[in-house]
Write a protein that holds these residues in place. Structure first.
Motif, short mmCIF file in Angstrom:
data_model
loop_
_atom_site.label_atom_id
_atom_site.label_comp_id
_atom_site.label_asym_id
_atom_site.label_seq_id
_atom_site.Cartn_x
_atom_site.Cartn_y
_atom_site.Cartn_z
N ILE A 65 0.87 -1.18 0.00
CA ILE A 65 0.00 0.00 0.00
C ILE A 65 0.90 1.22 0.00
O ILE A 65 1.63 1.47 0.96
N ALA A 66 0.87 1.95 -1.12
CA ALA A 66 1.73 3.13 -1.28
C ALA A 66 0.93 4.39 -0.97
O ALA A 66 -0.22 4.52 -1.41
N HIS A 67 1.53 5.31 -0.21
CA HIS A 67 0.87 6.54 0.21
C HIS A 67 1.67 7.74 -0.31
O HIS A 67 2.88 7.81 -0.11
N PHE A 68 0.95 8.69 -0.92
CA PHE A 68 1.58 9.91 -1.45
C PHE A 68 0.78 11.13 -1.01
O PHE A 68 -0.45 11.11 -1.03
N ARG A 69 1.49 12.20 -0.66
CA ARG A 69 0.86 13.48 -0.34
C ARG A 69 0.65 14.25 -1.63
O ARG A 69 1.58 14.37 -2.45
N LEU A 70 -0.56 14.75 -1.85
CA LEU A 70 -0.88 15.55 -3.03
C LEU A 70 -1.05 17.00 -2.60
O LEU A 70 -1.03 17.32 -1.42
N GLY A 110 -8.40 13.86 1.34
CA GLY A 110 -7.62 14.50 2.39
C GLY A 110 -6.24 14.92 1.93
O GLY A 110 -5.31 14.96 2.73
N GLY A 111 -6.10 15.23 0.64
CA GLY A 111 -4.81 15.65 0.11
C GLY A 111 -3.82 14.51 -0.06
O GLY A 111 -2.61 14.74 -0.15
N GLN A 112 -4.33 13.28 -0.11
CA GLN A 112 -3.46 12.11 -0.23
C GLN A 112 -4.05 11.12 -1.22
O GLN A 112 -5.23 11.17 -1.55
N VAL A 113 -3.21 10.19 -1.66
CA VAL A 113 -3.66 9.05 -2.43
C VAL A 113 -2.96 7.81 -1.90
O VAL A 113 -1.78 7.87 -1.51
N ALA A 114 -3.71 6.72 -1.84
CA ALA A 114 -3.15 5.41 -1.49
C ALA A 114 -3.39 4.50 -2.68
O ALA A 114 -4.47 4.50 -3.26
N ILE A 115 -2.37 3.75 -3.05
CA ILE A 115 -2.46 2.78 -4.15
C ILE A 115 -2.32 1.40 -3.54
O ILE A 115 -1.37 1.14 -2.79
N PHE A 116 -3.25 0.51 -3.87
CA PHE A 116 -3.32 -0.81 -3.26
C PHE A 116 -2.93 -1.90 -4.26
O PHE A 116 -3.41 -1.90 -5.39
N ALA A 117 -2.10 -2.83 -3.82
CA ALA A 117 -1.73 -3.98 -4.65
C ALA A 117 -1.67 -5.21 -3.73
O ALA A 117 -1.30 -5.10 -2.55
#
Length: 162
Positions: A65-70, A110-117
């Motif tokens: 699970i990758a988390h990035f601040r946008l 919330g200004g973020q994205v999570a990518i799930f694999a």
């Protein structure tokens, strides 16, 4: 590949005797074809009233699970979302080609994205995804590698900063 362990109960309660179609709790039909003898299940079909779990017998599902601040507090800018979608498509193809699992989607907010694999080996899955994840320009960012099932209290989690 994503082996969500959803469970449902198939029921024929309230159906007229000899009905060709049973109703599932989710409102969809059970998939029996017309002309099939009532009470004769299709191969692999459940019996009315039977509770079962999908994908039984598969290895525990591990995750990346990758988390990035946008930018901003919402869903990020349109250009940021496009970059995420492009990266997801590229990773989905790479992960499928390598046969290590699947990229299952994302969650913006919330200004973020999570990518799930998900796949049988979080380390192997991350090794395929890592170059594309590191190529995304959003920071701060990190990935969580879960080695074990989501409900497993003993599943090992590690964090990789980008």
């Amino acid at each position: 590949m994503n082996a969500h362990r959803d469970t449902y109960v198939e029921t024929t309660a309230g159906m007229p005797p000899g009905s060709q179609e049973g109703n599932r709790q989710d409102g969809r039909q059970d998939g029996r074809q017309g002309g099939q003898e009532p009470g004769t299940p299709q191969p692999g079909a459940s019996q009315p009233g039977m509770v079962f779990s999908l994908d039984e017998g598969t290895a525990p599902e591990q995750a990346v699970i990758a988390h990035f601040r946008l930018s901003g507090e919402g869903f990020g800018e349109a250009a940021e979302r496009r970059l995420v979608f492009e990266a997801e498509r590229a990773m989905a193809a790479e992960v499928a080609t390598a046969g290590v699992g699947e990229v299952d989607g994302d969650e913006f907010g919330g200004g973020q994205v999570a990518i799930f694999a998900y796949g049988p080996d979080a380390q192997a899955l991350f090794a395929v995804m890592e170059p594309t994840l590191r190529g995304l320009p959003f920071r701060p960012a990190h990935a969580v590698l879960r080695e074990g099932s989501a409900g497993d209290a003993e599943a090992r989690e590690s964090r990789v900063e980008f």
